[in-house]
Design an enzyme around this catalytic site. Structure first.
Site, PDB file in Angstrom:
ATOM      1  N   CYS A   2      -9.229  35.408   0.317  1.00  0.00           N
ATOM      2  CA  CYS A   2      -9.602  36.284   1.421  1.00  0.00           C
ATOM      3  C   CYS A   2     -10.065  35.453   2.612  1.00  0.00           C
ATOM      4  O   CYS A   2     -10.039  34.237   2.607  1.00  0.00           O
ATOM      5  CB  CYS A   2     -10.736  37.225   1.013  1.00  0.00           C
ATOM      6  SG  CYS A   2     -10.491  38.062  -0.554  1.00  0.00           S
ATOM      7  N   ARG A  52      -8.756  40.948   2.421  1.00  0.00           N
ATOM      8  CA  ARG A  52      -8.418  40.633   1.037  1.00  0.00           C
ATOM      9  C   ARG A  52      -6.933  40.401   0.827  1.00  0.00           C
ATOM     10  O   ARG A  52      -6.103  41.189   1.276  1.00  0.00           O
ATOM     11  CB  ARG A  52      -8.880  41.772   0.117  1.00  0.00           C
ATOM     12  CG  ARG A  52      -8.689  41.452  -1.364  1.00  0.00           C
ATOM     13  CD  ARG A  52      -9.015  42.638  -2.232  1.00  0.00           C
ATOM     14  NE  ARG A  52      -8.892  42.298  -3.644  1.00  0.00           N
ATOM     15  CZ  ARG A  52      -8.621  43.179  -4.608  1.00  0.00           C
ATOM     16  NH1 ARG A  52      -8.443  44.452  -4.312  1.00  0.00           N
ATOM     17  NH2 ARG A  52      -8.536  42.771  -5.867  1.00  0.00           N
TER      18      ARG A  52
END
Length: 626
Positions: A2, A52
């Site tokens: 991420c 993400r």
């Protein structure tokens, strides 16, 4: 994998909606790091966000994640490879989990063990945990610096952090004032070292460190480091080889956990081939491998990549980088945020782009050169060790002679180099613009901005190397490169270029358990005579083809010398000769033109210097000029 972002306000002076909008903008500017989803929270003074790229626990791993009573919140970038074992341990201690993610495991481990949780984590990470009870922010970075973390304390007293520098810029309170010591260090090494940042008042959390922000104060501590003292274990060569093989296999095995397609970069060198070898032994299906090459034979490693791919029976993919791809240079500048002159970033970007069409995760062979003494510069340094026997007055006179010799005089730089002390000679050897060349390059105005004290990067490097108590000269160099070149160049390149393509890269050779074992191996088994990576190659005999193990080291080079004189010629000449470039006041105009002229006429190879200066100018236009 991420990207994370966030800030802690000194006061509640901004409405929650305004802070949420600011946080949203900070996250969206790094959407490529995590294209699957965005998660944010604004709680009290703190705002935490993330983008993400879903790898593990695809259904329930959304962030931020909170503990049972909601007092702790975490955003996390990276992968924890032993999270399942940790989770079981924490469940036995009474912790209740809502997800199957490694992110939540970190949170509960912090709740249970405090800062000591870091010593239990095996993986790559940068994460932030907000404690609403005492209004403190805890931030940590992995041991070797695989994952980045920038932070600053603004003039208003607000603490801002993020995975990339552009996140801090997007926050809006950071001033874009260039740190001239960092700029000087960039001109030395072609990258901005960990101890510096191109903008003033911005810092990088050091690898193996954590940070606590509370009551307006920043406290940083180190929890892990490469060893600086002799800790050799007395074993036979065969014992070292046997353990090394097992440690390498285990480092690769734990990095194969994934709920998405996985593959490997394969250059045809020893390091990447060792990783693919272990993968092919562990996995039941053929490994997906990805290689990059050039039309210029001198730089083309595809021959060896094909040998390895055939030997390991991989599902192999190749891409040829052609000069027309230099159009992506502007995109590279955008992703690095700081000036960055490692030209191998270009093929790294392209091989990552190709790999992303087939997989979401790749394993790479980075780190082997620093771990096992693989760079040819260690050989050069060893060959020049005898120069220390020259009397001090002789070396002093050589330095004085090199200073008065005219530009372009054959041997000028060599005389200067051999006149230096051992460590200074090595630092000079790895510099693009050393002290001698900077005298010709720097303008009087830039010298004034530096207060006449240029060489901050070199001084920092010498201090790092001198902190090693191990008496073997090679150990000092390995430690220095592991603290500078590895996290500031190699790992920056891998992180930014893979993340630019929403691809996760895992680095088995930088597994901390493997590193800690290798550091017990005597230096003379890493560089034996003039044979680099001796013990590593011995451990791989019978596993990796002999013609790959003992081929001449090539490195991940790029034919920029030819490109600068052909396809890039007009653009580089135009850029470096433009009025706004020349009027920045850093450099002597005549010296820049000399470099361009000598390279154009093939009188001297200034490709690395010109690429470095070009990257700096392109960076200015994107980030400093507004």
């Amino acid at each position: 994998m991420c990207g994370i972002a966030g800030f802690v306000n000194k006061d509640f002076d901004a409405p929650e909606a305004e802070r949420a909008a600011r946080l949203d903008a900070m996250c969206r500017i790094i959407t490529y790091r995590g294209p699957d989803e965005q998660g944010t929270t604004v709680r009290g003074r703190a705002a935490l966000g993330m983008r993400r790229l879903a790898i593990i626990d695809l259904k329930s791993g959304q962030q931020p994640i909170f503990n049972e009573d909601g007092s702790l919140a975490i955003v996390f970038n990276g992968e924890i490879y032993n999270y399942r074992e940790l989770k079981s341990e924490l469940e036995r201690r009474g912790h209740r989990f809502k997800t199957n993610s490694d992110t939540e495991t970190i949170l509960h481990a912090f709740e249970e063990y405090g800062v000591e949780c870091l010593k239990r984590l095996r993986g790559m990470f940068a994460f932030a945990i907000w404690n609403e009870r005492d209004e403190s922010l805890f931030i940590a970075r992995d041991r070797t610096g695989k994952k980045p973390l920038f932070y600053t304390l603004t003039e208003k007293g607000n603490f801002v952090f993020g995975s990339e520098l552009k996140v801090l810029l997007e926050h809006g309170e950071m001033k874009k004032e260039i740190d001239f010591a960092a700029l000087d260090a960039y001109l030395s090494f072609g990258y901005v070292p960990e101890d510096f940042c191109i903008f003033r008042n911005v810092k990088k959390l050091a690898p193996g460190s954590y940070l606590i922000f509370k009551d307006g104060k920043i406290q940083t501590e180190k929890y892990w480091d490469f060893r600086r003292e002799a800790t050799q274990e007395i074993k036979t060569e065969s014992e070292y080889i046997e353990i090394l093989r097992e440690k390498l296999r285990e480092a690769v095995r734990v990095r194969l956990i994934s709920e998405v397609p996985l593959g490997a970069f394969l250059s045809g060198g020893v390091d990447s081939s060792s990783v693919v070898a272990m993968m092919s032994q562990i996995l039941e299906k053929p490994v997906k491998t990805f290689s990059i090459g050039f039309n210029e034979d001198t730089f083309n490693e595809l021959k060896f990549a094909r040998i390895a791919a055939k030997y390991f029976n991989t599902e192999h993919h190749e891409f040829i980088v052609t000069p027309d791809l230099v159009e992506i240079v502007d995109e590279l500048v955008r992703h690095f945020d700081e000036p960055f002159a490692d030209s191998s970033a270009l093929p790294t970007f392209m091989v990552a782009k190709m790999a992303r069409e087939y997989v979401t995760v790749v394993l790479s062979g980075d780190g082997g050169d620093e771990l096992f003494a693989g760079y040819t510069r260690y050989v050069v340094d060893k060959r020049r060790n005898g120069l220390q026997n020259l009397p001090a007055f002789v070396r002093k006179n050589l330095r004085a002679l090199s200073a008065v010799l005219p530009h372009g005089f054959r041997g000028k730089n060599f005389l200067y180099n051999v006149s230096l002390d051992a460590l200074a000679r090595y630092v000079d050897n790895i510099s693009h613009f050393n002290a001698l060349r900077k005298k010709a390059l720097y303008s009087a105005d830039f010298r004034a901005k530096l207060d006449g004290d240029y060489g901050a990067g070199e001084k920092s490097f010498l201090k790092i190397a001198e902190s090693v108590s191990d008496g073997n000269p090679l150990e000092k160099l390995l430690y220095l490169d592991s603290k500078t070149y590895l996290p500031s160049d190699i790992l920056v390149k891998v992180d930014r270029m893979t993340m630019a393509n929403s691809l996760e890269a895992r680095v088995p050779l930088l597994d901390h358990e493997l590193i800690e074992f290798v550091q017990t191996i005597p230096a003379n088994l890493k560089l034996k005579g003039l044979e680099t990576k001796y013990i590593f190659k011995k451990a791989l005999e019978g596993i990796v083809p002999h013609e790959i193990l003992y081929r001449e080291k090539q490195g991940f080079g790029v034919p920029i010398g030819e490109w600068i004189n052909r396809q890039l010629r007009s653009r580089i000449h135009e850029t470096l000769n433009e009025r706004r470039a020349l009027e920045r006041g850093y450099f002597e105009k005549s010296y820049i033109r000399t470099l361009l002229d000598e390279h154009s006429r093939n009188r001297r190879d200034h490709s690395h210097a010109l690429w470095l200066l070009w990257m700096l100018e392109l960076w200015h236009r994107r980030y400093a000029d507004g």
